[in-house]
Design an enzyme around this catalytic site. Sequence first.
Site, PDB file in Angstrom:
ATOM      1  N   SER A 136       0.892  -1.258  -0.010  1.00 14.04           N
ATOM      2  CA  SER A 136      -0.064  -0.182   0.097  1.00 14.04           C
ATOM      3  C   SER A 136       0.977   1.089  -0.059  1.00 14.04           C
ATOM      4  CB  SER A 136      -0.898   0.025   1.421  1.00 14.04           C
ATOM      5  OG  SER A 136      -1.736   1.316   1.300  1.00 14.04           O
ATOM      6  N   TYR A 149      -2.754  -0.177  10.492  1.00 17.02           N
ATOM      7  CA  TYR A 149      -2.803  -0.443   9.127  1.00 17.02           C
ATOM      8  C   TYR A 149      -1.533  -0.298   8.500  1.00 17.02           C
ATOM      9  CZ  TYR A 149      -4.335  -1.152   4.501  1.00 17.02           C
ATOM     10  OH  TYR A 149      -4.314  -1.223   2.951  1.00 17.02           O
TER      11      TYR A 149
HETATM   12  O1  NJP Z   1     -10.455  -4.933  -0.638  1.00 16.70           O
HETATM   13  P1  NJP Z   1     -11.599  -5.977  -0.600  1.00 16.70           P
HETATM   14  P2  NJP Z   1      -9.189  -4.796  -1.636  1.00 16.70           P
HETATM   15  N1  NJP Z   1      -8.711 -15.115   4.903  1.00 16.70           N
HETATM   16  O2  NJP Z   1     -12.200  -5.887   0.719  1.00 16.70           O
HETATM   17  C1  NJP Z   1     -10.259 -11.056   1.798  1.00 16.70           C
HETATM   18  C2  NJP Z   1      -4.938  -3.489  -0.161  1.00 16.70           C
HETATM   19  N2  NJP Z   1      -5.165  -2.055  -0.554  1.00 16.70           N
HETATM   20  O3  NJP Z   1      -9.354  -5.476  -2.942  1.00 16.70           O
HETATM   21  O4  NJP Z   1     -12.509 -13.795   3.123  1.00 16.70           O
HETATM   22  C3  NJP Z   1      -9.036 -15.016   3.543  1.00 16.70           C
HETATM   23  O5  NJP Z   1     -12.511  -5.934  -1.776  1.00 16.70           O
HETATM   24  C4  NJP Z   1     -11.623 -10.800   1.391  1.00 16.70           C
HETATM   25  O6  NJP Z   1     -12.320 -12.009   1.278  1.00 16.70           O
HETATM   26  P3  NJP Z   1     -13.549 -12.668   2.192  1.00 16.70           P
HETATM   27  C5  NJP Z   1      -5.633  -4.150   1.058  1.00 16.70           C
HETATM   28  O7  NJP Z   1      -4.949  -3.682   2.137  1.00 16.70           O
HETATM   29  C6  NJP Z   1      -6.275  -1.687  -0.738  1.00 16.70           C
HETATM   30  O8  NJP Z   1      -9.051  -3.368  -1.786  1.00 16.70           O
HETATM   31  O9  NJP Z   1     -14.300 -13.509   1.359  1.00 16.70           O
HETATM   32  N3  NJP Z   1      -9.270 -13.887   2.757  1.00 16.70           N
HETATM   33  C7  NJP Z   1     -11.460 -10.076   0.130  1.00 16.70           C
HETATM   34  O10 NJP Z   1     -11.465 -11.054  -1.048  1.00 16.70           O
HETATM   35  C8  NJP Z   1      -5.589  -5.899   0.656  1.00 16.70           C
HETATM   36  O11 NJP Z   1      -4.381  -6.156   0.981  1.00 16.70           O
HETATM   37  C9  NJP Z   1      -6.648  -0.304  -0.953  1.00 16.70           C
HETATM   38  O12 NJP Z   1     -14.107 -11.731   3.046  1.00 16.70           O
HETATM   39  C10 NJP Z   1      -9.527 -12.615   3.403  1.00 16.70           C
HETATM   40  C11 NJP Z   1     -10.153  -9.455   0.112  1.00 16.70           C
HETATM   41  O13 NJP Z   1      -9.594  -9.913   1.260  1.00 16.70           O
HETATM   42  C12 NJP Z   1      -5.694  -5.698  -0.698  1.00 16.70           C
HETATM   43  O14 NJP Z   1      -5.505  -4.399  -1.229  1.00 16.70           O
HETATM   44  C13 NJP Z   1      -5.453   0.524  -0.943  1.00 16.70           C
HETATM   45  C14 NJP Z   1      -9.658 -12.729   5.015  1.00 16.70           C
HETATM   46  C15 NJP Z   1     -10.214  -7.824   0.359  1.00 16.70           C
HETATM   47  O15 NJP Z   1     -11.068  -7.430  -0.664  1.00 16.70           O
HETATM   48  C16 NJP Z   1      -7.032  -6.114  -1.343  1.00 16.70           C
HETATM   49  O16 NJP Z   1      -8.204  -5.371  -0.730  1.00 16.70           O
HETATM   50  C17 NJP Z   1      -4.274   0.295  -0.465  1.00 16.70           C
HETATM   51  C18 NJP Z   1      -9.010 -13.898   5.476  1.00 16.70           C
HETATM   52  N4  NJP Z   1      -9.100 -14.042   6.701  1.00 16.70           N
HETATM   53  C19 NJP Z   1      -4.054  -1.415  -0.296  1.00 16.70           C
HETATM   54  N5  NJP Z   1      -9.777 -11.481   5.371  1.00 16.70           N
HETATM   55  C20 NJP Z   1      -8.111   0.144  -1.360  1.00 16.70           C
HETATM   56  N6  NJP Z   1      -8.851  -0.498  -1.620  1.00 16.70           N
HETATM   57  O17 NJP Z   1      -7.996   1.474  -1.335  1.00 16.70           O
HETATM   58  C21 NJP Z   1     -10.404 -10.849   4.429  1.00 16.70           C
HETATM   59  O18 NJP Z   1      -3.235   0.770  -0.546  1.00 16.70           O
HETATM   60  N7  NJP Z   1      -9.981 -11.541   3.228  1.00 16.70           N
END
Ligand code: NJP
Length: 241
Positions: A136, A149
């Site tokens: 990030s 974070y």
């Molecule tokens: O967000 P979102 P992003 N085990 O909420 C999964 C980084 N980032 O695509 O388990 C397995 O749509 C969750 O799946 P589910 C951010 O830090 C973002 O933006 O089904 N999976 C979902 O697929 C992150 O590292 C921004 O709920 C788990 C996914 O994670 C990455 O981008 C800016 C889980 C999250 O998808 C992807 O996030 C930045 C678990 N225990 C960095 N917990 C931004 N959006 O602005 C959660 O700088 N997930």
Amino acid sequence: KDKVVVITGASSGIGKATTEVLAKDGAHVVIGARREDRLAEIANEFTSGQVIYQQTDVTDQQSVQQLVDLAESRYGRVDVLFNNAGLMPLSPLADLKVAEWERMIDVNIKGVLYGIAAALPIMIKQKHGHIITTDSVAGHVVHPGSAVYAGTKYAIQAIMDGLRQEQIDNHIKTTMVSPGAVETELYSTISDEQTRAQIKQQEQEAGLQADDVANAVAYALDQPEKVAINEILLRPVNQRV
Ligand code: NJP
């Protein structure tokens, strides 16, 4: 083009978009997250076998191991691991949301380490591989409310650069993809209602789309063997810090 790619956090946002971009380009993609119904929907967009899925919780080492093992047993190799799952429950330290700090450490740091633990032995044996993680802009700058974070994302910088240096002889590439604001479901992990609404609005008004980040991942994967793109930092043009 016919790479075997494992992606965590693939049920929405950046993970989902990357799955779609790479699978359209011919990769075999093995996807994991907790919401199995979402994974099944994504797999169904493609012809049978192009995208396969397994319910995965990255806070459980065995669960991550099983996802990576599924890729190896199905295709005989793992070319790419994309450690992408993440949470962003922003809050000031003085709010003492200790349980949320722990969740972020478990998902954003330990989840990445479990991915490395599962894929590294396979990649060392293959003498090739590529480990990518979603870092990030918060891995470079901290704001009030983002201390923990950002701390998890700074930690990933250290882990990934250590990995890069240690694995040079095994031809294992590392890439951190570091986006600014991206319009995804990530804001939904923020428990404070006002902050959640504010971040949601920021992302909707100014954010990158998940596809923009997926294209950055595809670019890093598309390089000649001798080229390693170790980090891509991308912001929407109007994001200052
Ligand atoms: O967000 P979102 P992003 N085990 O909420 C999964 C980084 N980032 O695509 O388990 C397995 O749509 C969750 O799946 P589910 C951010 O830090 C973002 O933006 O089904 N999976 C979902 O697929 C992150 O590292 C921004 O709920 C788990 C996914 O994670 C990455 O981008 C800016 C889980 C999250 O998808 C992807 O996030 C930045 C678990 N225990 C960095 N917990 C931004 N959006 O602005 C959660 O700088 N997930």
